[in-house]
Write a protein that holds these residues in place. Structure first.
Motif, mmCIF file in Angstrom:
data_model
loop_
_atom_site.group_PDB
_atom_site.id
_atom_site.type_symbol
_atom_site.label_atom_id
_atom_site.label_comp_id
_atom_site.label_asym_id
_atom_site.label_seq_id
_atom_site.Cartn_x
_atom_site.Cartn_y
_atom_site.Cartn_z
ATOM 1 N N ILE B 29 -35.482 -4.969 11.784
ATOM 2 C CA ILE B 29 -36.287 -4.458 12.906
ATOM 3 C C ILE B 29 -35.676 -4.898 14.229
ATOM 4 O O ILE B 29 -35.607 -4.123 15.187
ATOM 5 C CB ILE B 29 -37.739 -4.963 12.777
ATOM 6 C CG1 ILE B 29 -38.363 -4.436 11.495
ATOM 7 C CG2 ILE B 29 -38.568 -4.490 13.946
ATOM 8 C CD1 ILE B 29 -39.747 -4.959 11.248
ATOM 9 N N PHE B 32 -32.778 -2.810 15.107
ATOM 10 C CA PHE B 32 -33.235 -1.527 15.629
ATOM 11 C C PHE B 32 -33.648 -1.654 17.097
ATOM 12 O O PHE B 32 -33.377 -0.765 17.902
ATOM 13 C CB PHE B 32 -34.400 -1.060 14.770
ATOM 14 C CG PHE B 32 -34.528 0.415 14.721
ATOM 15 C CD1 PHE B 32 -33.465 1.190 14.318
ATOM 16 C CD2 PHE B 32 -35.693 1.022 15.090
ATOM 17 C CE1 PHE B 32 -33.583 2.550 14.289
ATOM 18 C CE2 PHE B 32 -35.805 2.380 15.072
ATOM 19 C CZ PHE B 32 -34.758 3.154 14.667
ATOM 20 N N ALA B 73 -36.737 6.456 16.693
ATOM 21 C CA ALA B 73 -37.608 5.334 16.347
ATOM 22 C C ALA B 73 -38.533 5.712 15.209
ATOM 23 O O ALA B 73 -38.727 4.926 14.271
ATOM 24 C CB ALA B 73 -38.407 4.896 17.571
ATOM 25 N N ALA B 74 -39.093 6.931 15.250
ATOM 26 C CA ALA B 74 -40.018 7.341 14.191
ATOM 27 C C ALA B 74 -39.305 7.374 12.850
ATOM 28 O O ALA B 74 -39.782 6.785 11.864
ATOM 29 C CB ALA B 74 -40.600 8.703 14.531
ATOM 30 N N VAL B 75 -38.130 8.035 12.806
ATOM 31 C CA VAL B 75 -37.412 8.152 11.530
ATOM 32 C C VAL B 75 -36.904 6.789 11.074
ATOM 33 O O VAL B 75 -37.017 6.424 9.905
ATOM 34 C CB VAL B 75 -36.259 9.163 11.666
ATOM 35 C CG1 VAL B 75 -35.456 9.208 10.394
ATOM 36 C CG2 VAL B 75 -36.801 10.523 11.976
ATOM 37 N N LEU B 77 -38.006 3.739 11.744
ATOM 38 C CA LEU B 77 -39.038 2.835 11.248
ATOM 39 C C LEU B 77 -39.555 3.294 9.885
ATOM 40 O O LEU B 77 -39.874 2.463 9.032
ATOM 41 C CB LEU B 77 -40.166 2.731 12.267
ATOM 42 C CG LEU B 77 -39.749 1.948 13.513
ATOM 43 C CD1 LEU B 77 -40.790 2.055 14.590
ATOM 44 C CD2 LEU B 77 -39.512 0.485 13.187
ATOM 45 N N ALA B 78 -39.579 4.629 9.663
ATOM 46 C CA ALA B 78 -39.952 5.101 8.334
ATOM 47 C C ALA B 78 -38.931 4.648 7.301
ATOM 48 O O ALA B 78 -39.290 4.235 6.187
ATOM 49 C CB ALA B 78 -40.061 6.625 8.343
ATOM 50 N N ILE B 79 -37.641 4.682 7.673
ATOM 51 C CA ILE B 79 -36.598 4.207 6.750
ATOM 52 C C ILE B 79 -36.789 2.717 6.486
ATOM 53 O O ILE B 79 -36.653 2.247 5.342
ATOM 54 C CB ILE B 79 -35.199 4.492 7.337
ATOM 55 C CG1 ILE B 79 -34.922 5.991 7.335
ATOM 56 C CG2 ILE B 79 -34.125 3.776 6.537
ATOM 57 C CD1 ILE B 79 -33.637 6.361 8.019
ATOM 58 N N ILE B 81 -39.578 1.015 6.541
ATOM 59 C CA ILE B 81 -40.717 0.854 5.632
ATOM 60 C C ILE B 81 -40.291 1.164 4.200
ATOM 61 O O ILE B 81 -40.640 0.447 3.251
ATOM 62 C CB ILE B 81 -41.880 1.762 6.075
ATOM 63 C CG1 ILE B 81 -42.473 1.250 7.382
ATOM 64 C CG2 ILE B 81 -42.960 1.824 5.009
ATOM 65 C CD1 ILE B 81 -43.530 2.136 7.942
ATOM 66 N N SER B 82 -39.494 2.229 4.050
ATOM 67 C CA SER B 82 -39.051 2.619 2.719
ATOM 68 C C SER B 82 -38.138 1.562 2.108
ATOM 69 O O SER B 82 -38.236 1.245 0.910
ATOM 70 C CB SER B 82 -38.374 3.972 2.837
ATOM 71 O OG SER B 82 -37.558 4.216 1.773
ATOM 72 N N TYR B 84 -38.180 -1.649 2.834
ATOM 73 C CA TYR B 84 -38.993 -2.819 2.502
ATOM 74 C C TYR B 84 -39.772 -2.582 1.208
ATOM 75 O O TYR B 84 -39.937 -3.493 0.393
ATOM 76 C CB TYR B 84 -39.959 -3.120 3.649
ATOM 77 C CG TYR B 84 -40.758 -4.370 3.438
ATOM 78 C CD1 TYR B 84 -40.186 -5.618 3.643
ATOM 79 C CD2 TYR B 84 -42.076 -4.303 3.011
ATOM 80 C CE1 TYR B 84 -40.898 -6.761 3.440
ATOM 81 C CE2 TYR B 84 -42.796 -5.460 2.799
ATOM 82 C CZ TYR B 84 -42.209 -6.682 3.020
ATOM 83 O OH TYR B 84 -42.918 -7.822 2.807
ATOM 84 N N ARG B 85 -40.211 -1.342 1.010
ATOM 85 C CA ARG B 85 -40.987 -1.045 -0.191
ATOM 86 C C ARG B 85 -40.119 -1.200 -1.436
ATOM 87 O O ARG B 85 -40.569 -1.659 -2.476
ATOM 88 C CB ARG B 85 -41.509 0.381 -0.075
ATOM 89 C CG ARG B 85 -42.650 0.664 -0.988
ATOM 90 C CD ARG B 85 -43.182 2.045 -0.717
ATOM 91 N NE ARG B 85 -44.104 2.074 0.394
ATOM 92 C CZ ARG B 85 -44.285 3.148 1.174
ATOM 93 N NH1 ARG B 85 -43.586 4.229 0.960
ATOM 94 N NH2 ARG B 85 -45.149 3.116 2.151
ATOM 95 N N LEU B 90 -36.473 -7.788 4.598
ATOM 96 C CA LEU B 90 -36.033 -7.148 5.847
ATOM 97 C C LEU B 90 -34.665 -7.676 6.265
ATOM 98 O O LEU B 90 -34.146 -7.286 7.292
ATOM 99 C CB LEU B 90 -37.038 -7.413 6.965
ATOM 100 C CG LEU B 90 -38.347 -6.641 6.854
ATOM 101 C CD1 LEU B 90 -39.321 -7.122 7.898
ATOM 102 C CD2 LEU B 90 -38.097 -5.160 7.035
#
Lengths: 174, 100
Positions: B29, B32, B73-75, B77-79, B81-82, B84-85, B90
């Protein structure tokens, strides 16, 4: 003179925030210092007369994007980052060469670039003028941006949604 | 009256801080966020040059850069999250396998 003082004060806040972003180990502290950088950059834009850009900087960057960042930091429960000792050679040679390089660039910019002084509010970029440009000269790029944003929304939804259990997995389990 | 070169130096410092953070940080993060810092440095030089050349298109370009940054930023941060899942970490040093 007053303008130079305002520039220097907020420029110092900018640089301090940027350095603090590097020094802090917890991502939430880095995010907060990045917000400070963006807010003081908005003041620099106002000094240059770019009112619209300053407003958008505060609303979109310091507002929307950073809220997204803080939200993800909270969601993922990000902790203190692990420090891995770096290479000593890189520290010995990297920092002085970076300082020398940036001093050279600054010297060239101050002495040799032939740039003039900028008056405060040199180019008034009020929303009306920007909107005229945006919807006449830059209409096609503007429309392309809307497609880009749509694709980004779909990509974010697809990536962040929980993957459905595939049929193979279900067969194995069932 | 502020010399234009001061704005350019400030923008260069911000960009250099962004590059440094991108290289030395380990949290994905924060990496980023360093990219966002680099984009901000570029935006400042856009606005400064727009003031020097009296060309408002520089400010319009800053607007486009911001739109692209928001989409990124939207894409991104989604990556994150994915990632981390799937990996439960991180730290970019621990994300070293193409396949789980």
């Amino acid at each position: 003179m007053l303008h130079l003082i305002i520039f220097l004060v907020f420029g110092a806040i900018c640089v301090a925030g940027a350095v603090n972003l590097l020094v802090q180990t917890h991502p939430i502290n880095s995010a907060l210092s990045l917000i400070a950088v963006m807010a003081s950059l908005a003041v620099e834009y106002l000094l240059l007369g770019a009112e619209f850009v300053a407003a958008v900087q505060v609303i979109i960057y310091a507002g929307a994007i950073m809220v997204l960042f803080v939200f993800v930091i909270m969601l993922l429960n990000a902790g203190i980052e692990e420090r891995i000792p770096g290479s000593r050679v890189a520290m010995i040679f990297g920092i002085p060469s970076m300082l020398i390089g940036s001093a050279l660039v600054a010297w060239v910019l101050v002495e040799r670039s032939g740039t003039r002084s900028v008056e405060v509010g040199a180019l008034p970029g009020d929303p009306k003028t920007i909107a005229w440009l945006l919807f006449h000269d830059f209409l096609l790029p503007f429309e392309v941006t809307s497609v880009l944003v749509l694709i980004a929304i779909m990509g974010a939804v697809v990536l962040a949604s929980r993957p459905e259990p595939s049929s193979q997995q279900m067969k194995r389990e069932g | 009256m502020v010399p234009l070169s001061y704005y350019l130096i400030l923008s260069g410092i911000l960009f250099a801080c962004g590059v440094t953070g991108f290289l030395i940080k380990r949290n994905i993060i924060t990496i980023f966020m360093s990219i966002e810092l680099m984009l901000n440095g570029v935006n400042l030089s856009f606005v400064a040059f727009a003031a020097q050349w009296k060309a408002l298109s520089g400010q319009v370009f800053v607007f486009f850069v911001m739109v692209v940054a928001a989409a990124e930023a939207a894409v991104g941060l989604a990556i994150i999250i994915s990632v981390y899942r799937n990996r439960e970490t991180l730290n970019v040093d621990r994300v070293n396998l193409l396949k789980l």
